[in-house]
Design a protein around this motif. Structure first.
Motif, PDB file in Angstrom:
ATOM      1  N   UNK A 112       0.831  -1.205   0.000  1.00 38.66           N
ATOM      2  CA  UNK A 112       0.000   0.000   0.000  1.00 38.66           C
ATOM      3  C   UNK A 112       0.865   1.254   0.000  1.00 38.66           C
ATOM      4  N   UNK A 113       1.915   1.260   0.817  1.00 37.13           N
ATOM      5  CA  UNK A 113       2.809   2.412   0.871  1.00 37.13           C
ATOM      6  C   UNK A 113       3.458   2.668  -0.478  1.00 37.13           C
ATOM      7  N   UNK A 114       3.939   1.609  -1.121  1.00 34.14           N
ATOM      8  CA  UNK A 114       4.617   1.756  -2.411  1.00 34.14           C
ATOM      9  C   UNK A 114       3.691   2.373  -3.451  1.00 34.14           C
ATOM     10  N   UNK A 115       2.470   1.850  -3.564  1.00 32.82           N
ATOM     11  CA  UNK A 115       1.561   2.350  -4.592  1.00 32.82           C
ATOM     12  C   UNK A 115       1.001   3.719  -4.239  1.00 32.82           C
ATOM     13  N   UNK A 116       0.739   3.948  -2.959  1.00 34.87           N
ATOM     14  CA  UNK A 116       0.203   5.248  -2.558  1.00 34.87           C
ATOM     15  C   UNK A 116       1.241   6.349  -2.753  1.00 34.87           C
ATOM     16  N   UNK A 117       2.479   6.082  -2.353  1.00 38.10           N
ATOM     17  CA  UNK A 117       3.546   7.062  -2.571  1.00 38.10           C
ATOM     18  C   UNK A 117       3.706   7.357  -4.057  1.00 38.10           C
ATOM     19  N   UNK A 118       3.665   6.297  -4.860  1.00 33.66           N
ATOM     20  CA  UNK A 118       3.803   6.489  -6.305  1.00 33.66           C
ATOM     21  C   UNK A 118       2.664   7.354  -6.851  1.00 33.66           C
ATOM     22  N   UNK A 119       1.451   7.058  -6.427  1.00 37.85           N
ATOM     23  CA  UNK A 119       0.292   7.814  -6.908  1.00 37.85           C
ATOM     24  C   UNK A 119       0.392   9.279  -6.504  1.00 37.85           C
TER      25      UNK A 119
END
Length: 234
Positions: A112-119
């Protein structure tokens, strides 16, 4: 919507990545392929914003695919999701512009952190026409270099997950259990209890223990503060 290609030769891992991704708003799966050659062919024929990429695959491996993506300037971002944990693989991935690097096995919180940061980085850049150093450092560069905010969360807790947990807690009416909140947020009960404990220590939650006639006691939580919320929770 951010269009995603999953490149993973293990069907069970590919399915897990798909299920994790579908829990996060703003992402849309375009395809799953099981080797680098097919992935490169797909990318040449289709627009994809983000590739979730394994390293160990037959034929063209993930790092070779990442190199090909950069050589051909295909304009897609890449997050490594792999069991490769050696220094050479990590250095090569980062030097070729990988947005993040997840080492298997990992929990949903880290995904979740990886995708949220990317977004968030993507949305920030796309919504700007002119940048100043302060905003760029705060929204992109500082975060990528591992910067932290004041009032940093304890080790093991993720700020994006904390914000998500708090959103559900603030909207809750009445008492709730860790199990109920974990189901709403989409994380494990073990992880949820860590977040709830921190919020209790911060004075944002009250907890009441119900002792039944059989079985383990049940902890009931309730939000007791909607102001003076720390910045890393809001």
């Amino acid at each position: 919507m951010i269009k995603v290609l999953i490149v993973e030769d293990d069907p069970m891992v590919a399915e897990l990545n798909r299920r994790y991704m579908e829990k996060i708003e703003g992402f849309m799966l375009k395809a799953i392929v099981n080797n680098g050659t097919d992935a490169l062919a797909y990318l040449n024929d289709n627009h994809v914003d983000l590739v979730l990429l394994d390293v160990f695959m037959p034929g063209m491996n993930g790092l070779e695919l990442l190199s090909a993506i950069r050589r051909q300037q295909l304009g897609t971002d890449v997050i490594l999701v792999t069991a490769a944990r050696d220094k050479k693989s990590i250095q090569q991935a980062l030097r070729q512009g990988a947005s993040d690097y997840l080492i298997k096995p990992f929990e949903f919180d880290r995904f979740l952190t990886a995708l949220t940061d990317y977004k968030h980085r993507r949305e920030f850049i796309e919504n700007q026409t002119d940048f100043n150093q302060m905003d760029l450092d705060d929204q992109v560069l500082f975060k990528q270099l591992g910067g932290s905010e004041k009032n940093e969360l304890p080790k093991g807790l993720d700020r994006h997950t904390m914000k998500r947990v708090w959103e559900y807690i603030a909207a809750a009416k009445g008492e709730f259990t860790a199990e109920e909140m974990a189901g709403l947020v989409g994380i494990s009960q073990v992880s949820m209890r860590k977040y709830l404990k921190h919020l209790e220590v911060e004075g944002l939650l009250s907890v009441k223990i119900n002792y039944g006639s059989v079985g383990r006691p049940t902890s009931k939580y309730q939000c007791i503060a909607n102001k003076n919320i720390p910045a890393y929770i809001r």
